[in-house]
Design an enzyme around this catalytic site. Structure first.
Site, PDB file in Angstrom:
ATOM      1  CG  LEU A  20     -58.419 -82.497 -57.833  1.00  0.00           C
ATOM      2  CD1 LEU A  20     -59.140 -81.729 -56.719  1.00  0.00           C
ATOM      3  CD2 LEU A  20     -57.941 -83.842 -57.283  1.00  0.00           C
ATOM      4  CG  ASP A  22     -50.328 -84.060 -59.611  1.00  0.00           C
ATOM      5  OD1 ASP A  22     -51.044 -85.005 -59.919  1.00  0.00           O
ATOM      6  OD2 ASP A  22     -49.230 -83.842 -60.149  1.00  0.00           O
ATOM      7  CB  SER A  82     -47.525 -80.593 -60.476  1.00  0.00           C
ATOM      8  OG  SER A  82     -48.785 -81.203 -60.524  1.00  0.00           O
ATOM      9  CG  ASP A 150     -44.264 -82.570 -61.371  1.00  0.00           C
ATOM     10  OD1 ASP A 150     -44.949 -81.863 -62.129  1.00  0.00           O
ATOM     11  OD2 ASP A 150     -44.271 -83.819 -61.415  1.00  0.00           O
TER      12      ASP A 150
HETATM   13  C1  FRU Z   1     -48.553 -86.214 -61.818  1.00  0.00           C
HETATM   14  C2  FRU Z   1     -48.399 -85.334 -63.044  1.00  0.00           C
HETATM   15  C3  FRU Z   1     -47.254 -84.357 -62.892  1.00  0.00           C
HETATM   16  C4  FRU Z   1     -47.636 -83.259 -63.828  1.00  0.00           C
HETATM   17  C5  FRU Z   1     -49.134 -83.212 -63.649  1.00  0.00           C
HETATM   18  C6  FRU Z   1     -49.903 -82.822 -64.881  1.00  0.00           C
HETATM   19  O1  FRU Z   1     -49.837 -86.729 -61.690  1.00  0.00           O
HETATM   20  O2  FRU Z   1     -48.223 -86.125 -64.213  1.00  0.00           O
HETATM   21  O3  FRU Z   1     -45.979 -84.902 -63.146  1.00  0.00           O
HETATM   22  O4  FRU Z   1     -47.029 -82.040 -63.529  1.00  0.00           O
HETATM   23  O5  FRU Z   1     -49.533 -84.498 -63.231  1.00  0.00           O
HETATM   24  O6  FRU Z   1     -51.257 -82.683 -64.581  1.00  0.00           O
END
Ligand code: FRU
Length: 468
Positions: A20, A22, A82, A150
């Site tokens: 797991l 974000d 994310s 994100d």
């Molecule tokens: C942050 C991140 C985000 C990305 C995701 C990939 O921890 O690097 O920027 O979308 O995790 O799992």
């Protein structure tokens, strides 16, 4: 759902198995809370990212609803990265980054990232429709690198722009290696135009991940997870940070960012996201983990899982700072109240919640499970967590500290192999993983305790009713 597995947590959300990272798509939709998260099923060390999905009506009883978004399409073949949720006109809209690593024409570069911004929507919050790619590499500004991700989507009203439009923040790294948040605007949820680019006057890291924005007491805040910020004394002790800037001016016009405040001073906290629930609370959930810190081990990997999410934390604004406290619902997990006096040691427990009133003009010292010293040095005004290296309870974690002007109160949420510490009712927070041999914990009150009360904690109820 892994069961009878050492170090599993009682009141923190974990992957059912596997990896797991974000929290994603946090929202409340028709009364139901939704917590999605970056999930790699079948591999506790990470790999292709899916969106795992928990739902709950009260933040205590949870249902694991399965992996909802899978990296199986051209738009996201190397990972459903994310993103966030927007509830609008009784529908749920999920925005995320479709990670695609394209072969590079330049033999010195291994691949080129496309970083697609993708939308899927849902009528019921359980079943999701087609993936729609809204923006791709060529749509972002020319001076931005392939690192764009994100999306956090919100209404203008949530960030003080009263124009009836929607806004999306995207974390980015410029070609010149400067971190920033790009703000896009849309009137229809699918067509987006760049509205502004937000960064500090002086470079603050090379990449900003997981941007977020909201208002509290009429003030504006921008939360980001920057990478590439050097340690400065007791600030930025981890490899990557996450924190917030107060923003003066407007998100889509002239602005000034105030001083960056870290959300959490512990070893294991990154990539938090916030949302507003139907009660009007601003709630934050973070990832209890830290990327690229292999020196801090998690022995759960050998047992088929790794990492967890923080408890939901309610955010309030007091005297220039954002405070975080476990949502009130967490108190419903408390068993009967016990008192522990100075010099005493509690019985061993898997999980407990403790509130400590600190003695005036004294140093504080608490010892958790004989391997973690939690202390406050009143003269130096420094609060520290220190693992005894030879006990290996920290698994490579040694010390984290914060400057605390005055310490009155400490709340400890101890959950099997995870500690969340709230100082002065949420003014400063520390989160860390730790591992005792038998996954049981006790606490010794060594110095400076005026009064300590604790409650043994029962577990979240977690069902698994997978709906795909
Ligand atoms: C942050 C991140 C985000 C990305 C995701 C990939 O921890 O690097 O920027 O979308 O995790 O799992």
């Amino acid at each position: 759902m892994l069961e009878n597995n050492k170090w599993r947590l009682k009141f923190h959300l974990m992957p059912p198995e596997g990896w797991l990272n974000d929290p994603n798509g946090l929202c409340q939709f028709r009364g139901e809370y939704h917590v999605f998260f970056q999930h790699t099923p079948g591999n506790p060390e990470g790999g292709d990212k899916y969106w795992g999905h928990y739902t709950s009506s009260d933040l205590i009883h949870w249902n694991y609803a399965g992996d909802k978004l899978a990296p199986v399409d051209d738009v996201d073949i190397n990972g459903v990265y994310s993103g966030s949720a927007l509830i609008w006109n009784d529908k749920m809209y999920l925005y995320y980054t479709g990670n695609v690593k394209e072969k590079s024409k330049d033999p010195t570069i291994p691949f080129v990232r496309r970083s697609n911004t993708v939308l899927v929507s849902s009528e019921d919050g359980i079943h999701f429709g087609e993936k729609q790619c809204l923006m791709t590499r060529e749509d972002y500004p020319a001076d931005i690198s392939g690192d764009v991700r994100d999306p956090k989507v919100m209404t203008g009203g949530e960030i003080g722009i009263e124009d009836g439009a929607f806004y999306m923040l995207l974390g980015a790294r410029s070609q010149a290696d400067v971190g920033e948040a790009m703000l896009y605007r849309s009137e229809n949820l699918t067509d987006w135009e760049l509205a502004s680019r937000i960064t500090t006057a002086e470079k603050f890291g090379y990449m900003w991940e997981c941007p977020d924005a909201f208002m509290k007491e009429g003030l504006k805040f921008l939360s980001v997870s920057p990478q590439g910020v050097e340690r400065e004394g007791l600030n930025y002790q981890n490899i990557y940070q996450s924190g917030y800037f107060p923003l003066a001016g407007s998100f889509d016009g002239d602005y000034t960012l105030g001083d960056f405040q870290e959300w959490d001073k512990g070893f294991d906290f990154y990539a938090p996201q916030t949302f507003q629930d139907e009660k009007g609370r601003r709630i934050l959930i973070g990832w209890i983990g830290m990327p690229d810190a292999p020196q801090h081990k998690n022995p759960t990997v050998e047992l088929g899982w790794q990492h967890a999410l923080t408890v939901p934390r309610e955010i309030t604004y007091i005297n220039g700072r954002l405070y975080q406290n476990p949502v009130a619902e967490m108190e419903t997990l408390r068993g009967k109240k016990n008192e522990l006096s100075m010099g005493k040691t509690s019985k061993p427990m898997e999980a407990f919640d403790m509130e400590v009133q600190v003695e005036k003009n004294a140093d504080l010292q608490l010892i958790l499970s004989d391997g973690l010293t939690i202390s406050y040095d009143r003269e130096r005004k420094i609060f520290s967590l220190r693992f005894e290296e030879d006990k290996n309870m920290g698994q490579g974690r040694i010390e984290r500290s914060a400057y605390v002007e005055q310490l009155d109160h400490v709340r400890l949420l101890v959950d099997t192999s995870c500690l969340e510490l709230y100082l002065n009712h949420g003014e400063t927070v520390f989160t860390t993983r730790f591992y005792t041999q038998d996954a049981r914990n006790y606490i010794q009150l060594k110095k400076g305790v005026e009064k300590a009360e604790y409650w043994e904690m029962t577990s979240f109820v977690v069902d698994k009713n997978i709906s795909l």
